[in-house]
Write a protein that holds these residues in place. Structure first.
Motif, PDB file in Angstrom:
ATOM      1  N   ASP A   1      11.299  11.165  -4.447  1.00 54.78           N
ATOM      2  CA  ASP A   1      11.794  12.442  -4.270  1.00 54.78           C
ATOM      3  C   ASP A   1      12.290  13.253  -5.817  1.00 54.78           C
ATOM      4  O   ASP A   1      12.673  14.058  -5.886  1.00 54.78           O
ATOM      5  CB  ASP A   1      13.204  12.723  -3.401  1.00 54.78           C
ATOM      6  N   TRP A   2      11.791  12.494  -6.661  1.00 56.80           N
ATOM      7  CA  TRP A   2      12.008  12.665  -8.178  1.00 56.80           C
ATOM      8  C   TRP A   2      13.539  12.862  -8.569  1.00 56.80           C
ATOM      9  O   TRP A   2      13.936  13.978  -9.051  1.00 56.80           O
ATOM     10  CB  TRP A   2      11.324  14.114  -8.495  1.00 56.80           C
ATOM     11  N   THR A   3      14.367  11.903  -8.132  1.00 57.33           N
ATOM     12  CA  THR A   3      15.757  11.838  -8.433  1.00 57.33           C
ATOM     13  C   THR A   3      15.711  10.505  -9.053  1.00 57.33           C
ATOM     14  O   THR A   3      15.083   9.360  -8.998  1.00 57.33           O
ATOM     15  CB  THR A   3      16.812  11.884  -7.381  1.00 57.33           C
ATOM     16  N   PHE A   4      16.753  10.449 -10.025  1.00 55.73           N
ATOM     17  CA  PHE A   4      17.137   8.952 -10.795  1.00 55.73           C
ATOM     18  C   PHE A   4      17.392   8.176  -9.338  1.00 55.73           C
ATOM     19  O   PHE A   4      18.232   8.295  -8.522  1.00 55.73           O
ATOM     20  CB  PHE A   4      18.282   9.145 -11.574  1.00 55.73           C
ATOM     21  N   ALA A   5      16.667   6.924  -9.789  1.00 56.90           N
ATOM     22  CA  ALA A   5      17.100   5.655  -8.827  1.00 56.90           C
ATOM     23  C   ALA A   5      18.336   4.831  -8.962  1.00 56.90           C
ATOM     24  O   ALA A   5      18.692   5.296 -10.135  1.00 56.90           O
ATOM     25  CB  ALA A   5      15.930   4.645  -8.917  1.00 56.90           C
ATOM     26  N   PRO A   6      18.913   4.097  -8.151  1.00 53.30           N
ATOM     27  CA  PRO A   6      20.315   3.620  -8.412  1.00 53.30           C
ATOM     28  C   PRO A   6      20.247   2.287  -9.336  1.00 53.30           C
ATOM     29  O   PRO A   6      21.034   1.391  -9.308  1.00 53.30           O
ATOM     30  CB  PRO A   6      20.613   3.366  -6.977  1.00 53.30           C
TER      31      PRO A   6
ATOM     32  N   GLY B   1       0.615  -1.192  -0.017  1.00 52.74           N
ATOM     33  CA  GLY B   1       0.090  -0.052   0.104  1.00 52.74           C
ATOM     34  C   GLY B   1       1.024   1.328  -0.051  1.00 52.74           C
ATOM     35  O   GLY B   1       0.217   2.505   0.076  1.00 52.74           O
ATOM     36  N   GLU B   2       2.194   1.425  -0.180  1.00 56.06           N
ATOM     37  CA  GLU B   2       2.971   2.365  -0.037  1.00 56.06           C
ATOM     38  C   GLU B   2       3.912   2.428  -1.275  1.00 56.06           C
ATOM     39  O   GLU B   2       4.665   1.535  -1.592  1.00 56.06           O
ATOM     40  CB  GLU B   2       3.852   2.297   1.022  1.00 56.06           C
ATOM     41  N   PRO B   3       3.687   3.531  -2.039  1.00 54.42           N
ATOM     42  CA  PRO B   3       4.594   3.708  -3.205  1.00 54.42           C
ATOM     43  C   PRO B   3       5.975   3.790  -2.816  1.00 54.42           C
ATOM     44  O   PRO B   3       6.239   4.484  -1.638  1.00 54.42           O
ATOM     45  CB  PRO B   3       4.194   4.824  -3.872  1.00 54.42           C
ATOM     46  N   ARG B   4       7.011   3.043  -3.341  1.00 52.48           N
ATOM     47  CA  ARG B   4       8.259   3.207  -2.953  1.00 52.48           C
ATOM     48  C   ARG B   4       9.292   3.690  -4.041  1.00 52.48           C
ATOM     49  O   ARG B   4      10.321   4.130  -3.849  1.00 52.48           O
ATOM     50  CB  ARG B   4       8.928   1.659  -2.659  1.00 52.48           C
ATOM     51  N   PHE B   5       8.881   3.672  -5.182  1.00 45.84           N
ATOM     52  CA  PHE B   5       9.582   4.271  -6.368  1.00 45.84           C
ATOM     53  C   PHE B   5       8.386   4.165  -7.761  1.00 45.84           C
ATOM     54  O   PHE B   5       7.316   3.628  -7.563  1.00 45.84           O
ATOM     55  CB  PHE B   5      11.127   3.548  -6.681  1.00 45.84           C
ATOM     56  N   LEU B   6       9.145   4.589  -8.800  1.00 45.63           N
ATOM     57  CA  LEU B   6       8.015   4.927  -9.980  1.00 45.63           C
ATOM     58  C   LEU B   6       9.174   4.639 -11.149  1.00 45.63           C
ATOM     59  O   LEU B   6      10.230   5.003 -11.098  1.00 45.63           O
ATOM     60  CB  LEU B   6       7.348   5.831 -10.124  1.00 45.63           C
ATOM     61  N   TYR B   7       8.751   4.385 -12.493  1.00 44.87           N
ATOM     62  CA  TYR B   7       9.380   4.774 -13.393  1.00 44.87           C
ATOM     63  C   TYR B   7       8.405   5.492 -14.433  1.00 44.87           C
ATOM     64  O   TYR B   7       7.191   5.406 -14.376  1.00 44.87           O
ATOM     65  CB  TYR B   7      10.019   3.301 -14.055  1.00 44.87           C
TER      66      TYR B   7
ATOM     67  N   GLN C   1      21.460  -6.838  -7.723  1.00 43.98           N
ATOM     68  CA  GLN C   1      21.180  -6.739  -6.146  1.00 43.98           C
ATOM     69  C   GLN C   1      19.835  -6.236  -5.935  1.00 43.98           C
ATOM     70  O   GLN C   1      19.127  -6.336  -5.164  1.00 43.98           O
ATOM     71  CB  GLN C   1      22.035  -5.958  -5.810  1.00 43.98           C
ATOM     72  N   TRP C   2      19.192  -5.480  -6.969  1.00 43.31           N
ATOM     73  CA  TRP C   2      18.144  -4.677  -6.537  1.00 43.31           C
ATOM     74  C   TRP C   2      16.868  -5.735  -7.028  1.00 43.31           C
ATOM     75  O   TRP C   2      15.759  -5.565  -6.397  1.00 43.31           O
ATOM     76  CB  TRP C   2      17.855  -3.519  -7.738  1.00 43.31           C
ATOM     77  N   ASP C   3      17.054  -6.711  -7.525  1.00 43.88           N
ATOM     78  CA  ASP C   3      16.199  -7.852  -7.700  1.00 43.88           C
ATOM     79  C   ASP C   3      15.819  -8.235  -6.194  1.00 43.88           C
ATOM     80  O   ASP C   3      14.771  -8.504  -5.914  1.00 43.88           O
ATOM     81  CB  ASP C   3      16.545  -8.968  -8.388  1.00 43.88           C
ATOM     82  N   VAL C   4      16.807  -8.457  -5.304  1.00 40.62           N
ATOM     83  CA  VAL C   4      16.771  -9.135  -4.070  1.00 40.62           C
ATOM     84  C   VAL C   4      16.250  -7.881  -3.412  1.00 40.62           C
ATOM     85  O   VAL C   4      15.217  -8.360  -2.584  1.00 40.62           O
ATOM     86  CB  VAL C   4      18.261  -9.507  -3.601  1.00 40.62           C
ATOM     87  N   THR C   5      16.832  -6.612  -3.380  1.00 44.26           N
ATOM     88  CA  THR C   5      16.303  -5.722  -2.447  1.00 44.26           C
ATOM     89  C   THR C   5      14.780  -5.412  -2.837  1.00 44.26           C
ATOM     90  O   THR C   5      13.773  -5.249  -1.614  1.00 44.26           O
ATOM     91  CB  THR C   5      16.810  -4.241  -2.607  1.00 44.26           C
ATOM     92  N   LEU C   6      14.217  -5.508  -4.033  1.00 46.42           N
ATOM     93  CA  LEU C   6      12.827  -5.114  -4.156  1.00 46.42           C
ATOM     94  C   LEU C   6      11.884  -6.437  -3.684  1.00 46.42           C
ATOM     95  O   LEU C   6      10.820  -6.022  -3.074  1.00 46.42           O
ATOM     96  CB  LEU C   6      12.347  -4.923  -5.778  1.00 46.42           C
ATOM     97  N   GLY C   7      12.430  -7.579  -3.730  1.00 49.06           N
ATOM     98  CA  GLY C   7      11.609  -8.556  -3.231  1.00 49.06           C
ATOM     99  C   GLY C   7      11.498  -8.651  -1.824  1.00 49.06           C
ATOM    100  O   GLY C   7      10.542  -9.061  -1.053  1.00 49.06           O
TER     101      GLY C   7
END
Length: 160
Positions: A72-77, A47-53, A144-150
């Motif tokens: 915060d409208w900055t590019f994600a890593p 229920g909480e947005p964490r990022f967008l594309y 690594q972001w596959d793991v983090t998002l999971g």
């Protein structure tokens, strides 16, 4: 019209498509002028947005752009390797906070949900809800972001 006879559940086992009766829906054409249509796709976890594309030009894969953004409208890593990223960060939509609230409301009861919208003029348009973007097979770079998002997903307790 081959697509009208295709059950998309069998491609990637995405359960939302399993029992959908195929039909054709005609929607209003959204015009944006010369700047082109930008998709805003909010990735919501519990229920909480964490990022967008944001994406632009998806009608031509070769020239389309997709970039992941922090709230915060900055590019994600992280990024997708199958599309070029935006060379410059587009302006934040005027209704950005409203979009975030819509994403929260629509995803409130889901462990994960992507909420897609557009902004044309000063109006927000709903696009779609996606439970498994790319059939759950979208690779992130770095991996690594596959793991983090999971790890951001909290699944409900299993009941018997």
């Amino acid at each position: 019209l081959d697509f009208i006879n295709r059950n998309y559940f069998y491609n990637g086992r995405e359960w939302p498509y399993k029992n959908v009766k195929p039909c054709i829906i005609a929607e209003q054409f959204l015009e944006t002028g010369d700047e082109g249509l930008i998709d805003y796709k909010f990735y919501c976890f519990n229920g909480e947005p964490r990022f967008l594309y944001i994406s632009s030009g998806l009608e031509d894969h070769a020239t389309a752009s997709i970039s992941f953004l922090n709230l915060d409208w900055t590019f994600a890593p992280f990024r997708r390797m199958d599309y070029q990223p935006f060379a410059q960060l587009p302006p934040k939509p005027a209704n950005y906070e409203k979009m975030l609230e819509i994403a929260r409301v629509l995803s409130a009861r889901e462990a994960f949900l992507r909420v897609d919208m557009y902004e044309i003029g000063d109006k927000v348009y709903f696009s779609e809800l996606t439970f498994t973007p790319c059939g759950g097979m979208m690779a992130f770079h770095p991996s690594q972001w596959d793991v983090t998002l999971g790890e951001w997903i909290t699944l409900p307790e299993k009941t018997i």
